[in-house]
Design an enzyme around this catalytic site. Structure first.
Site, PDB file in Angstrom:
ATOM      1  N   ASP A   1       0.874  -1.162   0.000  1.00 38.81           N
ATOM      2  CA  ASP A   1       0.000   0.000   0.000  1.00 38.81           C
ATOM      3  C   ASP A   1       0.921   1.226   0.000  1.00 38.81           C
ATOM      4  O   ASP A   1       2.091   1.115   0.357  1.00 38.81           O
ATOM      5  CB  ASP A   1      -0.878  -0.011   1.250  1.00 38.81           C
TER       6      ASP A   1
ATOM      7  N   ASP B   1      -7.316  -1.848   3.933  1.00 37.96           N
ATOM      8  CA  ASP B   1      -6.402  -2.920   3.530  1.00 37.96           C
ATOM      9  C   ASP B   1      -6.780  -4.272   4.129  1.00 37.96           C
ATOM     10  O   ASP B   1      -6.183  -5.292   3.765  1.00 37.96           O
ATOM     11  CB  ASP B   1      -4.964  -2.576   3.957  1.00 37.96           C
TER      12      ASP B   1
ATOM     13  N   ASP C   1      -1.588  -0.642   5.946  1.00 31.64           N
ATOM     14  CA  ASP C   1      -1.760  -0.081   7.288  1.00 31.64           C
ATOM     15  C   ASP C   1      -3.164   0.408   7.571  1.00 31.64           C
ATOM     16  O   ASP C   1      -3.469   0.768   8.704  1.00 31.64           O
ATOM     17  CB  ASP C   1      -0.804   1.103   7.479  1.00 31.64           C
TER      18      ASP C   1
END
Length: 623
Positions: A327, A519, A515
Protein backbone atom coordinates in the site's frame (compact mmCIF):
# COMPACT_ATOMS: atom_id res chain seq x y z
CA UNK A 1 -1.67 -14.65 32.70
CA UNK A 2 -3.24 -17.18 30.32
CA UNK A 3 0.18 -18.23 29.03
CA UNK A 4 1.43 -18.74 32.59
CA UNK A 5 -1.54 -20.99 33.36
CA UNK A 6 -0.85 -23.07 30.24
CA UNK A 7 2.59 -23.94 31.61
CA UNK A 8 1.32 -24.75 35.13
CA UNK A 9 0.58 -28.46 34.53
CA UNK A 10 3.85 -29.17 32.66
CA UNK A 11 5.73 -27.33 35.43
CA UNK A 12 4.12 -29.46 38.17
CA UNK A 13 4.82 -32.64 36.23
CA UNK A 14 8.43 -31.59 35.63
CA UNK A 15 9.00 -30.91 39.33
CA UNK A 16 7.57 -34.33 40.24
CA UNK A 17 9.68 -36.04 37.56
CA UNK A 18 12.95 -34.42 38.62
CA UNK A 19 12.29 -34.89 42.34
CA UNK A 20 11.47 -38.57 41.71
CA UNK A 21 14.74 -39.08 39.83
CA UNK A 22 16.67 -37.34 42.63
CA UNK A 23 14.97 -39.38 45.38
CA UNK A 24 15.68 -42.61 43.51
CA UNK A 25 19.34 -41.67 43.06
CA UNK A 26 19.66 -40.77 46.76
CA UNK A 27 17.90 -43.99 47.73
CA UNK A 28 15.27 -42.26 49.86
CA UNK A 29 13.79 -45.04 51.94
CA UNK A 30 10.08 -44.37 51.54
CA UNK A 31 10.50 -43.84 47.80
CA UNK A 32 12.20 -47.23 47.34
CA UNK A 33 8.87 -49.03 47.53
CA UNK A 34 7.75 -49.98 43.97
CA UNK A 35 4.10 -49.18 44.70
CA UNK A 36 5.01 -45.69 45.96
CA UNK A 37 7.20 -45.03 42.91
CA UNK A 38 4.43 -46.21 40.58
CA UNK A 39 1.80 -43.98 42.21
CA UNK A 40 4.21 -41.01 42.23
CA UNK A 41 5.00 -41.26 38.53
CA UNK A 42 1.42 -42.09 37.55
CA UNK A 43 0.33 -38.82 39.22
CA UNK A 44 3.06 -36.93 37.36
CA UNK A 45 1.98 -38.66 34.15
CA UNK A 46 -1.75 -38.04 34.52
CA UNK A 47 -1.23 -34.29 34.95
CA UNK A 48 0.19 -33.95 31.44
CA UNK A 49 -0.93 -37.17 29.80
CA UNK A 50 -4.68 -37.41 30.18
CA UNK A 51 -5.35 -34.69 27.64
CA UNK A 52 -3.19 -36.44 25.06
CA UNK A 53 -4.80 -39.84 25.75
CA UNK A 54 -8.23 -38.24 25.40
CA UNK A 55 -7.18 -36.76 22.03
CA UNK A 56 -5.88 -40.18 20.93
CA UNK A 57 -9.21 -41.82 21.76
CA UNK A 58 -11.23 -39.08 20.02
CA UNK A 59 -9.04 -39.27 16.90
CA UNK A 60 -9.32 -43.06 16.86
CA UNK A 61 -13.12 -42.78 17.12
CA UNK A 62 -13.05 -40.59 14.00
CA UNK A 63 -10.92 -43.09 12.12
CA UNK A 64 -7.54 -41.42 12.66
CA UNK A 65 -6.00 -44.24 14.68
CA UNK A 66 -2.36 -43.49 13.90
CA UNK A 67 -2.25 -39.91 15.14
CA UNK A 68 0.72 -38.45 16.99
CA UNK A 69 -1.48 -38.56 20.11
CA UNK A 70 -1.72 -42.34 19.78
CA UNK A 71 2.03 -42.65 19.31
CA UNK A 72 2.71 -40.67 22.48
CA UNK A 73 0.15 -42.73 24.40
CA UNK A 74 1.45 -46.12 23.25
CA UNK A 75 5.11 -45.19 23.80
CA UNK A 76 4.53 -43.82 27.29
CA UNK A 77 2.31 -46.71 28.39
CA UNK A 78 4.95 -49.07 27.00
CA UNK A 79 7.57 -47.41 29.18
CA UNK A 80 5.34 -47.99 32.22
CA UNK A 81 4.94 -51.66 31.28
CA UNK A 82 8.71 -52.24 31.23
CA UNK A 83 9.09 -50.39 34.51
CA UNK A 84 10.76 -47.23 33.17
CA UNK A 85 8.44 -44.80 34.95
CA UNK A 86 10.55 -41.61 34.55
CA UNK A 87 10.81 -42.24 30.81
CA UNK A 88 7.04 -42.67 30.58
CA UNK A 89 6.48 -39.29 32.22
CA UNK A 90 9.25 -37.63 30.17
CA UNK A 91 7.75 -38.83 26.88
CA UNK A 92 4.43 -37.13 27.62
CA UNK A 93 5.96 -34.12 29.33
CA UNK A 94 8.15 -33.22 26.35
CA UNK A 95 5.22 -33.61 24.02
CA UNK A 96 2.97 -31.38 26.12
CA UNK A 97 5.60 -28.65 26.32
CA UNK A 98 5.88 -28.65 22.54
CA UNK A 99 2.12 -28.51 22.13
CA UNK A 100 1.86 -25.66 24.67
CA UNK A 101 4.44 -23.64 22.75
CA UNK A 102 2.48 -24.10 19.55
CA UNK A 103 -0.82 -23.22 21.23
CA UNK A 104 0.69 -19.93 22.34
CA UNK A 105 1.17 -18.96 18.71
CA UNK A 106 -2.45 -19.74 17.93
CA UNK A 107 -3.69 -17.75 20.94
CA UNK A 108 -1.78 -14.68 19.77
CA UNK A 109 -3.59 -14.65 16.44
CA UNK A 110 -6.84 -13.02 17.51
CA UNK A 111 -10.08 -13.05 15.59
CA UNK A 112 -9.44 -11.04 12.42
CA UNK A 113 -13.13 -10.38 11.89
CA UNK A 114 -14.00 -8.92 15.29
CA UNK A 115 -12.60 -5.45 14.68
CA UNK A 116 -14.48 -5.19 11.41
CA UNK A 117 -17.72 -5.89 13.23
CA UNK A 118 -16.90 -3.21 15.79
CA UNK A 119 -15.97 -0.77 13.02
CA UNK A 120 -19.34 -0.96 11.28
CA UNK A 121 -21.70 1.87 12.45
CA UNK A 122 -24.41 0.50 14.74
CA UNK A 123 -27.08 3.12 14.08
CA UNK A 124 -28.31 5.62 11.51
CA UNK A 125 -30.10 8.94 12.10
CA UNK A 126 -33.14 8.74 9.85
CA UNK A 127 -35.13 11.90 9.00
CA UNK A 128 -38.80 11.19 9.76
CA UNK A 129 -41.28 14.11 9.51
CA UNK A 130 -38.46 16.58 10.09
CA UNK A 131 -37.15 14.81 13.21
CA UNK A 132 -34.22 12.44 13.60
CA UNK A 133 -34.95 8.85 14.61
CA UNK A 134 -32.12 6.46 15.49
CA UNK A 135 -32.46 3.11 13.72
CA UNK A 136 -30.25 0.10 13.17
CA UNK A 137 -28.77 0.25 9.65
CA UNK A 138 -30.53 -3.03 8.83
CA UNK A 139 -33.91 -1.35 9.53
CA UNK A 140 -33.33 1.58 7.16
CA UNK A 141 -35.08 1.22 3.81
CA UNK A 142 -33.74 2.25 0.42
CA UNK A 143 -35.05 5.77 -0.29
CA UNK A 144 -34.98 6.91 3.36
CA UNK A 145 -33.07 10.10 4.17
CA UNK A 146 -30.36 9.95 6.83
CA UNK A 147 -28.32 12.70 8.46
CA UNK A 148 -24.62 12.51 9.21
CA UNK A 149 -22.91 15.04 11.47
CA UNK A 150 -19.21 16.03 11.30
CA UNK A 151 -17.09 13.35 12.93
CA UNK A 152 -19.69 10.62 12.36
CA UNK A 153 -19.14 7.65 10.08
CA UNK A 154 -21.61 7.14 7.24
CA UNK A 155 -23.70 4.03 8.08
CA UNK A 156 -25.20 3.35 4.62
CA UNK A 157 -24.46 4.06 0.98
CA UNK A 158 -26.37 7.11 -0.21
CA UNK A 159 -26.62 10.09 -2.56
CA UNK A 160 -25.67 13.49 -1.12
CA UNK A 161 -28.75 15.77 -0.97
CA UNK A 162 -27.19 18.79 0.71
CA UNK A 163 -24.33 21.10 -0.39
CA UNK A 164 -20.93 19.82 -1.49
CA UNK A 165 -19.09 18.41 1.51
CA UNK A 166 -15.71 16.82 2.30
CA UNK A 167 -15.55 13.21 3.48
CA UNK A 168 -12.58 11.31 4.82
CA UNK A 169 -12.42 8.23 2.56
CA UNK A 170 -9.30 6.68 4.12
CA UNK A 171 -11.32 3.81 5.58
CA UNK A 172 -12.27 2.67 2.08
CA UNK A 173 -9.56 3.88 -0.28
CA UNK A 174 -6.57 4.81 1.88
CA UNK A 175 -6.51 8.29 0.35
CA UNK A 176 -4.67 10.73 2.58
CA UNK A 177 -6.73 13.74 1.45
CA UNK A 178 -10.44 14.06 2.30
CA UNK A 179 -12.53 13.88 -0.86
CA UNK A 180 -15.12 16.53 -1.64
CA UNK A 181 -18.35 14.98 -2.88
CA UNK A 182 -20.70 17.19 -4.86
CA UNK A 183 -24.46 17.34 -4.45
CA UNK A 184 -25.90 14.26 -6.13
CA UNK A 185 -22.66 12.34 -5.73
CA UNK A 186 -22.52 8.94 -4.02
CA UNK A 187 -21.28 8.70 -0.44
CA UNK A 188 -20.23 5.22 0.69
CA UNK A 189 -20.75 3.62 4.07
CA UNK A 190 -17.56 3.80 6.11
CA UNK A 191 -16.64 7.32 5.02
CA UNK A 192 -16.22 9.91 7.75
CA UNK A 193 -17.97 13.29 7.53
CA UNK A 194 -15.44 16.08 8.11
CA UNK A 195 -17.30 19.22 7.06
CA UNK A 196 -20.87 20.34 7.63
CA UNK A 197 -24.00 18.36 8.50
CA UNK A 198 -24.98 16.27 5.46
CA UNK A 199 -28.11 14.45 4.44
CA UNK A 200 -28.10 11.40 2.22
CA UNK A 201 -30.75 9.42 0.38
CA UNK A 202 -30.08 5.72 0.99
CA UNK A 203 -29.46 3.80 -2.25
CA UNK A 204 -28.54 0.32 -0.94
CA UNK A 205 -29.64 -1.80 2.02
CA UNK A 206 -27.18 -2.36 4.86
CA UNK A 207 -26.23 -5.82 3.60
CA UNK A 208 -24.96 -4.38 0.34
CA UNK A 209 -23.17 -1.32 1.77
CA UNK A 210 -19.46 -0.62 1.30
CA UNK A 211 -18.60 -1.64 4.88
CA UNK A 212 -20.60 -4.87 4.58
CA UNK A 213 -18.83 -5.70 1.34
CA UNK A 214 -15.45 -5.20 3.03
CA UNK A 215 -16.60 -7.44 5.89
CA UNK A 216 -17.68 -10.13 3.46
CA UNK A 217 -14.38 -9.96 1.60
CA UNK A 218 -12.38 -10.42 4.81
CA UNK A 219 -14.56 -13.38 5.83
CA UNK A 220 -14.23 -15.04 2.42
CA UNK A 221 -10.50 -14.39 2.18
CA UNK A 222 -9.92 -15.79 5.67
CA UNK A 223 -11.77 -18.96 4.76
CA UNK A 224 -9.64 -19.39 1.65
CA UNK A 225 -6.41 -19.13 3.62
CA UNK A 226 -6.21 -22.08 5.99
CA UNK A 227 -3.18 -22.14 8.34
CA UNK A 228 -0.30 -24.36 7.25
CA UNK A 229 -0.47 -27.79 8.83
CA UNK A 230 2.30 -28.55 11.30
CA UNK A 231 5.00 -30.84 10.00
CA UNK A 232 4.68 -33.25 12.90
CA UNK A 233 0.98 -33.78 12.14
CA UNK A 234 1.82 -34.86 8.58
CA UNK A 235 4.83 -36.83 9.73
CA UNK A 236 2.88 -38.76 12.36
CA UNK A 237 0.36 -40.08 9.82
CA UNK A 238 3.16 -42.04 8.16
CA UNK A 239 5.59 -42.46 11.03
CA UNK A 240 3.13 -43.73 13.65
CA UNK A 241 1.69 -46.71 11.72
CA UNK A 242 5.18 -47.64 10.47
CA UNK A 243 6.79 -47.78 13.94
CA UNK A 244 3.72 -49.42 15.47
CA UNK A 245 3.80 -52.09 12.79
CA UNK A 246 7.53 -52.63 13.25
CA UNK A 247 7.05 -52.99 17.01
CA UNK A 248 4.37 -55.62 16.41
CA UNK A 249 6.61 -57.39 13.92
CA UNK A 250 9.40 -57.37 16.50
CA UNK A 251 7.27 -59.76 18.55
CA UNK A 252 5.57 -61.61 15.70
CA UNK A 253 8.43 -62.36 13.27
CA UNK A 254 10.68 -64.19 15.77
CA UNK A 255 7.70 -66.29 16.83
CA UNK A 256 6.96 -67.23 13.22
CA UNK A 257 10.63 -67.97 12.72
CA UNK A 258 10.61 -70.31 15.74
CA UNK A 259 7.73 -72.22 14.14
CA UNK A 260 9.75 -72.73 10.98
CA UNK A 261 13.06 -73.44 12.72
CA UNK A 262 12.84 -75.63 15.83
CA UNK A 263 16.42 -74.78 16.77
CA UNK A 264 15.47 -71.14 17.31
CA UNK A 265 14.42 -70.58 20.94
CA UNK A 266 11.68 -67.97 21.13
CA UNK A 267 11.12 -66.12 24.41
CA UNK A 268 8.03 -63.94 24.32
CA UNK A 269 9.19 -61.75 27.25
CA UNK A 270 12.50 -60.90 25.58
CA UNK A 271 10.98 -59.86 22.28
CA UNK A 272 8.08 -58.03 23.91
CA UNK A 273 10.64 -56.07 25.95
CA UNK A 274 12.54 -55.18 22.74
CA UNK A 275 9.30 -54.07 21.07
CA UNK A 276 8.49 -51.77 23.95
CA UNK A 277 12.01 -50.31 23.93
CA UNK A 278 11.57 -49.81 20.19
CA UNK A 279 8.38 -47.83 20.80
CA UNK A 280 10.10 -45.69 23.43
CA UNK A 281 12.98 -45.00 21.04
CA UNK A 282 10.55 -44.20 18.25
CA UNK A 283 8.78 -41.47 20.21
CA UNK A 284 9.62 -38.27 18.26
CA UNK A 285 10.07 -35.95 21.25
CA UNK A 286 13.00 -34.20 19.55
CA UNK A 287 10.65 -33.20 16.76
CA UNK A 288 7.60 -32.24 18.78
CA UNK A 289 9.57 -29.90 21.01
CA UNK A 290 12.40 -28.63 18.79
CA UNK A 291 10.29 -27.73 15.78
CA UNK A 292 7.83 -25.46 17.67
CA UNK A 293 10.75 -24.12 19.69
CA UNK A 294 12.68 -23.30 16.52
CA UNK A 295 9.76 -21.29 15.22
CA UNK A 296 9.12 -19.59 18.53
CA UNK A 297 12.78 -18.71 18.80
CA UNK A 298 12.50 -17.22 15.31
CA UNK A 299 9.39 -15.32 16.37
CA UNK A 300 11.27 -14.02 19.43
CA UNK A 301 14.30 -12.97 17.40
CA UNK A 302 12.06 -11.15 14.95
CA UNK A 303 9.96 -9.45 17.65
CA UNK A 304 13.06 -8.00 19.29
CA UNK A 305 13.76 -6.30 15.98
CA UNK A 306 10.22 -4.97 15.53
CA UNK A 307 8.66 -7.81 13.49
CA UNK A 308 5.81 -9.79 15.06
CA UNK A 309 4.80 -13.12 13.50
CA UNK A 310 1.42 -14.36 14.70
CA UNK A 311 2.46 -18.01 14.45
CA UNK A 312 5.10 -20.37 13.16
CA UNK A 313 2.99 -21.15 10.11
CA UNK A 314 3.47 -17.57 8.88
CA UNK A 315 7.23 -17.98 9.17
CA UNK A 316 6.92 -20.89 6.75
CA UNK A 317 4.62 -18.92 4.47
CA UNK A 318 7.02 -15.97 4.42
CA UNK A 319 9.84 -18.17 3.09
CA UNK A 320 7.82 -18.84 -0.07
CA UNK A 321 7.02 -15.20 -0.91
CA UNK A 322 8.14 -14.13 -4.38
CA UNK A 323 5.90 -11.06 -4.82
CA UNK A 324 5.57 -8.15 -2.38
CA UNK A 325 2.75 -5.63 -2.87
CA UNK A 326 2.77 -2.39 -0.86
CA UNK A 327 0.00 0.00 0.00
CA UNK A 328 1.28 3.55 -0.45
CA UNK A 329 -0.11 5.95 2.13
CA UNK A 330 1.20 5.24 5.63
CA UNK A 331 3.17 2.23 4.44
CA UNK A 332 5.78 3.57 2.04
CA UNK A 333 4.98 7.19 2.90
CA UNK A 334 4.75 9.06 6.18
CA UNK A 335 0.96 9.34 5.99
CA UNK A 336 1.09 13.08 6.68
CA UNK A 337 1.47 16.12 4.47
CA UNK A 338 4.50 18.35 4.25
CA UNK A 339 5.09 21.47 2.17
CA UNK A 340 7.49 20.55 -0.63
CA UNK A 341 7.37 23.70 -2.74
CA UNK A 342 6.17 27.31 -2.89
CA UNK A 343 5.78 29.12 -6.21
CA UNK A 344 5.40 32.89 -5.82
CA UNK A 345 7.29 36.15 -6.21
CA UNK A 346 7.62 36.33 -2.43
CA UNK A 347 7.32 32.77 -1.12
CA UNK A 348 7.69 33.73 2.56
CA UNK A 349 4.91 36.30 2.31
CA UNK A 350 2.62 33.88 0.50
CA UNK A 351 3.22 31.14 3.07
CA UNK A 352 2.54 33.50 5.98
CA UNK A 353 -0.66 34.76 4.37
CA UNK A 354 -2.04 31.31 3.59
CA UNK A 355 -1.10 30.09 7.09
CA UNK A 356 -3.03 33.00 8.62
CA UNK A 357 -6.09 32.06 6.56
CA UNK A 358 -5.82 28.33 7.29
CA UNK A 359 -4.97 28.64 11.00
CA UNK A 360 -8.49 27.87 12.21
CA UNK A 361 -8.93 24.80 10.02
CA UNK A 362 -8.39 21.19 11.12
CA UNK A 363 -7.83 19.94 7.58
CA UNK A 364 -4.51 18.00 7.31
CA UNK A 365 -3.37 20.27 4.48
CA UNK A 366 -4.07 23.35 6.57
CA UNK A 367 -2.19 21.88 9.54
CA UNK A 368 0.83 21.16 7.33
CA UNK A 369 0.92 24.73 6.01
CA UNK A 370 0.54 26.26 9.47
CA UNK A 371 3.28 23.97 10.82
CA UNK A 372 5.64 25.03 8.03
CA UNK A 373 4.94 28.75 8.54
CA UNK A 374 5.31 28.75 12.31
CA UNK A 375 4.37 31.90 14.23
CA UNK A 376 3.60 34.88 11.97
CA UNK A 377 2.33 38.37 12.54
CA UNK A 378 -0.13 38.21 9.66
CA UNK A 379 -3.80 38.40 10.65
CA UNK A 380 -6.73 37.29 8.48
CA UNK A 381 -10.28 38.58 8.71
CA UNK A 382 -13.64 37.68 7.19
CA UNK A 383 -12.46 34.07 6.86
CA UNK A 384 -15.02 31.94 5.06
CA UNK A 385 -14.81 28.21 4.49
CA UNK A 386 -16.06 27.16 1.07
CA UNK A 387 -16.71 23.39 1.48
CA UNK A 388 -15.01 21.36 -1.20
CA UNK A 389 -13.20 24.35 -2.65
CA UNK A 390 -11.07 26.10 -0.07
CA UNK A 391 -11.21 29.36 1.87
CA UNK A 392 -11.56 33.07 1.27
CA UNK A 393 -10.45 35.85 3.60
CA UNK A 394 -9.28 39.45 3.84
CA UNK A 395 -5.61 40.12 4.65
CA UNK A 396 -4.26 43.69 4.85
CA UNK A 397 -7.24 44.96 2.87
CA UNK A 398 -6.80 42.46 0.05
CA UNK A 399 -9.24 39.67 -0.74
CA UNK A 400 -7.60 36.26 -0.90
CA UNK A 401 -8.87 32.93 -2.20
CA UNK A 402 -6.83 29.80 -1.37
CA UNK A 403 -7.69 26.21 -2.13
CA UNK A 404 -8.29 23.91 -5.07
CA UNK A 405 -8.08 24.88 -8.72
CA UNK A 406 -11.88 24.58 -8.73
CA UNK A 407 -11.97 27.54 -6.34
CA UNK A 408 -9.94 29.66 -8.77
CA UNK A 409 -12.23 28.54 -11.61
CA UNK A 410 -15.20 29.59 -9.52
CA UNK A 411 -13.57 32.95 -8.82
CA UNK A 412 -12.78 33.43 -12.51
CA UNK A 413 -9.01 33.53 -11.87
CA UNK A 414 -6.65 32.44 -14.64
CA UNK A 415 -3.75 30.19 -13.57
CA UNK A 416 -0.96 28.18 -15.25
CA UNK A 417 -2.51 25.13 -16.91
CA UNK A 418 0.35 22.86 -15.88
CA UNK A 419 -0.99 23.00 -12.31
CA UNK A 420 -3.84 20.71 -13.33
CA UNK A 421 -1.39 17.94 -14.27
CA UNK A 422 0.69 18.18 -11.10
CA UNK A 423 0.81 14.82 -9.30
CA UNK A 424 1.14 16.39 -5.85
CA UNK A 425 -1.50 18.32 -3.91
CA UNK A 426 -1.64 21.98 -4.96
CA UNK A 427 -3.06 24.86 -2.89
CA UNK A 428 -3.66 27.63 -5.44
CA UNK A 429 -3.79 31.25 -4.30
CA UNK A 430 -5.45 34.33 -5.75
CA UNK A 431 -5.13 37.94 -4.55
CA UNK A 432 -7.76 40.46 -5.59
CA UNK A 433 -8.82 38.24 -8.49
CA UNK A 434 -5.28 37.61 -9.78
CA UNK A 435 -3.23 34.43 -9.54
CA UNK A 436 -0.63 34.91 -6.78
CA UNK A 437 1.16 31.56 -6.67
CA UNK A 438 0.72 28.13 -5.16
CA UNK A 439 1.93 25.87 -2.37
CA UNK A 440 2.70 22.25 -3.22
CA UNK A 441 2.31 19.55 -0.60
CA UNK A 442 3.12 15.87 -0.68
CA UNK A 443 2.98 12.82 1.52
CA UNK A 444 6.73 12.26 1.81
CA UNK A 445 8.39 8.86 1.53
CA UNK A 446 9.58 7.11 4.66
CA UNK A 447 13.31 7.26 5.24
CA UNK A 448 13.82 3.58 4.51
CA UNK A 449 11.31 3.17 1.66
CA UNK A 450 13.98 2.93 -1.04
CA UNK A 451 16.09 0.70 1.21
CA UNK A 452 13.08 -1.60 1.61
CA UNK A 453 12.78 -2.13 -2.13
CA UNK A 454 16.54 -2.67 -2.55
CA UNK A 455 16.64 -5.25 0.26
CA UNK A 456 13.70 -7.15 -1.17
CA UNK A 457 15.46 -7.31 -4.53
CA UNK A 458 18.57 -8.72 -2.87
CA UNK A 459 16.51 -11.29 -0.97
CA UNK A 460 15.26 -12.74 -4.25
CA UNK A 461 11.76 -11.24 -4.42
CA UNK A 462 11.01 -11.19 -8.14
CA UNK A 463 8.21 -8.61 -8.26
CA UNK A 464 7.38 -5.51 -6.20
CA UNK A 465 4.22 -3.46 -6.76
CA UNK A 466 2.21 -0.59 -5.24
CA UNK A 467 -1.59 -0.52 -4.87
CA UNK A 468 -3.27 2.68 -3.68
CA UNK A 469 -6.50 4.60 -3.57
CA UNK A 470 -4.62 7.80 -4.43
CA UNK A 471 -4.69 9.20 -7.96
CA UNK A 472 -2.66 7.38 -10.59
CA UNK A 473 -0.29 10.28 -11.26
CA UNK A 474 0.81 10.34 -7.63
CA UNK A 475 1.24 6.56 -7.52
CA UNK A 476 3.31 6.68 -10.72
CA UNK A 477 5.57 9.28 -9.15
CA UNK A 478 6.20 7.16 -6.05
CA UNK A 479 6.68 4.00 -8.14
CA UNK A 480 9.30 5.78 -10.26
CA UNK A 481 11.13 7.13 -7.20
CA UNK A 482 11.32 3.68 -5.61
CA UNK A 483 11.92 1.80 -8.89
CA UNK A 484 9.23 -0.79 -8.25
CA UNK A 485 7.86 -2.95 -11.07
CA UNK A 486 4.46 -1.26 -11.27
CA UNK A 487 2.02 0.98 -9.41
CA UNK A 488 -1.78 1.02 -9.57
CA UNK A 489 -3.87 3.94 -8.32
CA UNK A 490 -7.54 4.95 -8.00
CA UNK A 491 -8.33 1.59 -6.36
CA UNK A 492 -11.15 0.79 -3.95
CA UNK A 493 -10.78 -2.33 -1.75
CA UNK A 494 -12.54 -4.42 -4.41
CA UNK A 495 -9.89 -3.42 -6.95
CA UNK A 496 -7.05 -4.34 -4.60
CA UNK A 497 -8.64 -7.71 -3.88
CA UNK A 498 -9.01 -8.46 -7.60
CA UNK A 499 -5.38 -7.53 -8.20
CA UNK A 500 -4.09 -9.82 -5.43
CA UNK A 501 -6.35 -12.67 -6.54
CA UNK A 502 -5.04 -12.34 -10.09
CA UNK A 503 -1.45 -12.55 -8.85
CA UNK A 504 -2.29 -15.67 -6.83
CA UNK A 505 -4.05 -17.24 -9.81
CA UNK A 506 -0.82 -16.75 -11.76
CA UNK A 507 0.95 -18.93 -9.21
CA UNK A 508 2.70 -16.20 -7.24
CA UNK A 509 3.14 -16.29 -3.47
CA UNK A 510 2.07 -12.80 -2.45
CA UNK A 511 2.82 -10.74 0.65
CA UNK A 512 0.73 -7.58 0.96
CA UNK A 513 1.95 -4.76 3.19
CA UNK A 514 -0.60 -2.18 4.36
CA UNK A 515 -1.76 -0.08 7.29
CA UNK A 516 -5.34 1.06 6.78
CA UNK A 517 -8.83 -0.25 7.48
CA UNK A 518 -9.31 -0.47 3.72
CA UNK A 519 -6.40 -2.92 3.53
CA UNK A 520 -8.08 -5.56 5.73
CA UNK A 521 -9.59 -7.64 2.88
CA UNK A 522 -6.29 -7.68 0.96
CA UNK A 523 -4.28 -8.52 4.08
CA UNK A 524 -6.59 -11.48 4.67
CA UNK A 525 -6.48 -12.69 1.06
CA UNK A 526 -2.72 -12.45 0.52
CA UNK A 527 -0.58 -15.51 1.26
CA UNK A 528 1.03 -13.37 3.98
CA UNK A 529 -0.60 -10.15 5.22
CA UNK A 530 1.85 -7.66 6.74
CA UNK A 531 0.53 -4.64 8.69
CA UNK A 532 2.28 -1.53 9.93
CA UNK A 533 1.73 -1.73 13.68
CA UNK A 534 2.99 1.63 14.92
CA UNK A 535 0.50 3.92 13.22
CA UNK A 536 -1.60 1.33 11.41
CA UNK A 537 -5.33 0.85 11.92
CA UNK A 538 -6.37 -1.71 14.55
CA UNK A 539 -8.34 -3.62 11.93
CA UNK A 540 -5.30 -4.01 9.69
CA UNK A 541 -3.20 -5.21 12.64
CA UNK A 542 -5.87 -7.72 13.70
CA UNK A 543 -6.27 -9.12 10.19
CA UNK A 544 -2.57 -9.33 9.32
CA UNK A 545 -0.38 -12.39 9.80
CA UNK A 546 2.76 -10.35 10.44
CA UNK A 547 2.98 -6.94 12.13
CA UNK A 548 5.85 -4.48 11.59
CA UNK A 549 5.89 -2.78 14.97
CA UNK A 550 8.41 -0.11 13.93
CA UNK A 551 6.44 1.02 10.84
CA UNK A 552 9.60 0.51 8.76
CA UNK A 553 8.93 -1.12 5.36
CA UNK A 554 12.55 -2.34 5.27
CA UNK A 555 11.61 -4.79 8.05
CA UNK A 556 9.68 -6.84 5.47
CA UNK A 557 12.94 -8.04 3.93
CA UNK A 558 14.28 -8.72 7.43
CA UNK A 559 11.18 -10.82 8.16
CA UNK A 560 11.85 -12.92 5.05
CA UNK A 561 15.47 -13.37 6.16
CA UNK A 562 14.66 -14.59 9.67
CA UNK A 563 11.91 -16.86 8.33
CA UNK A 564 14.29 -18.58 5.95
CA UNK A 565 16.96 -19.07 8.59
CA UNK A 566 14.40 -20.41 11.05
CA UNK A 567 13.11 -22.96 8.55
CA UNK A 568 16.68 -24.05 7.76
CA UNK A 569 17.42 -24.77 11.43
CA UNK A 570 14.09 -26.58 11.85
CA UNK A 571 14.97 -28.80 8.89
CA UNK A 572 18.39 -29.49 10.41
CA UNK A 573 16.61 -30.70 13.55
CA UNK A 574 14.30 -32.94 11.53
CA UNK A 575 17.16 -34.62 9.64
CA UNK A 576 19.26 -34.99 12.79
CA UNK A 577 16.47 -36.37 14.98
CA UNK A 578 15.11 -38.81 12.41
CA UNK A 579 18.60 -39.97 11.44
CA UNK A 580 19.71 -40.74 14.99
CA UNK A 581 16.42 -42.42 15.88
CA UNK A 582 16.44 -44.64 12.81
CA UNK A 583 20.00 -45.73 13.65
CA UNK A 584 19.16 -46.56 17.27
CA UNK A 585 15.91 -48.28 16.28
CA UNK A 586 17.80 -50.58 13.92
CA UNK A 587 20.30 -51.38 16.68
CA UNK A 588 17.40 -51.94 19.08
CA UNK A 589 15.79 -54.48 16.76
CA UNK A 590 19.09 -56.34 16.65
CA UNK A 591 19.21 -56.39 20.44
CA UNK A 592 22.39 -54.29 20.46
CA UNK A 593 20.99 -51.43 22.57
CA UNK A 594 19.41 -51.07 25.97
CA UNK A 595 17.08 -48.50 27.46
CA UNK A 596 19.90 -46.04 28.03
CA UNK A 597 20.37 -45.86 24.27
CA UNK A 598 16.63 -45.33 23.97
CA UNK A 599 16.84 -42.48 26.47
CA UNK A 600 19.65 -40.87 24.46
CA UNK A 601 17.78 -41.37 21.20
CA UNK A 602 14.76 -39.71 22.75
CA UNK A 603 15.70 -37.22 25.47
CA UNK A 604 19.33 -36.72 24.39
CA UNK A 605 18.48 -36.00 20.79
CA UNK A 606 15.65 -33.73 21.97
CA UNK A 607 18.11 -31.76 24.10
CA UNK A 608 20.59 -31.38 21.24
CA UNK A 609 17.78 -30.35 18.90
CA UNK A 610 16.59 -27.78 21.44
CA UNK A 611 20.11 -26.36 21.75
CA UNK A 612 20.23 -26.06 17.97
CA UNK A 613 16.82 -24.38 17.95
CA UNK A 614 18.05 -21.82 20.47
CA UNK A 615 20.48 -20.58 17.82
CA UNK A 616 17.48 -19.02 16.12
CA UNK A 617 16.83 -16.82 19.17
CA UNK A 618 20.29 -15.32 18.89
CA UNK A 619 19.83 -14.31 15.27
CA UNK A 620 20.08 -10.69 14.24
CA UNK A 621 17.74 -9.54 11.50
CA UNK A 622 19.79 -8.54 8.56
CA UNK A 623 19.62 -8.45 4.81
Amino acid sequence: MEEKRSFLKPAISLVMLLSGIVMAAMKVEWFADDAVRLVWYVCAYVIVGMGVIREAVECAAKGDVFSEFMLMSVASVGAFVIGEYPEAVAVMLFYCIGETLQDMAVDRARDNIRSLMEFRPDHASVVVDGALVAKAPEDVAVGDVIEVKPGERVPLDGVLLTADAPFDTAALTGESVPRTIETGGEVLAGMLATGSVSRLKVVRPAGDSAVSRILAMVEEASERKAPAELFIRKFARIYTPVVTGLAALTVLVPWLWSLADASFAYDFGTWFYRALIFLVISCPCALVISIPLSYFAGIGAASRQGVLFKGGNWLDAMTRVDTVVFDKTGTLTQGRFAVVGISAEDSDSLLATVAAIERGSNHPIARAIVARAGDTAVEAGDVEDVPGYGMTATVDGHRWAVGTLRLLDREGVAYPKELAAAPDTVVACAKDGQYAGCITLADTLKDDAREAVDKLRRSGVSRIEILSGDKQALVDKVAAELRVDSGYGDLLPEGKVRHIQTAKDEGRSVAFVGDGINDAPVLALADVGVAMGGLGADMAIETADVVIQTDQPSRVAAAISVARRTRRIARENIVFAVGVKVLVMVLGLAGMTNLWAAVFADVGVALLAVLNAMRVGRMKLRN
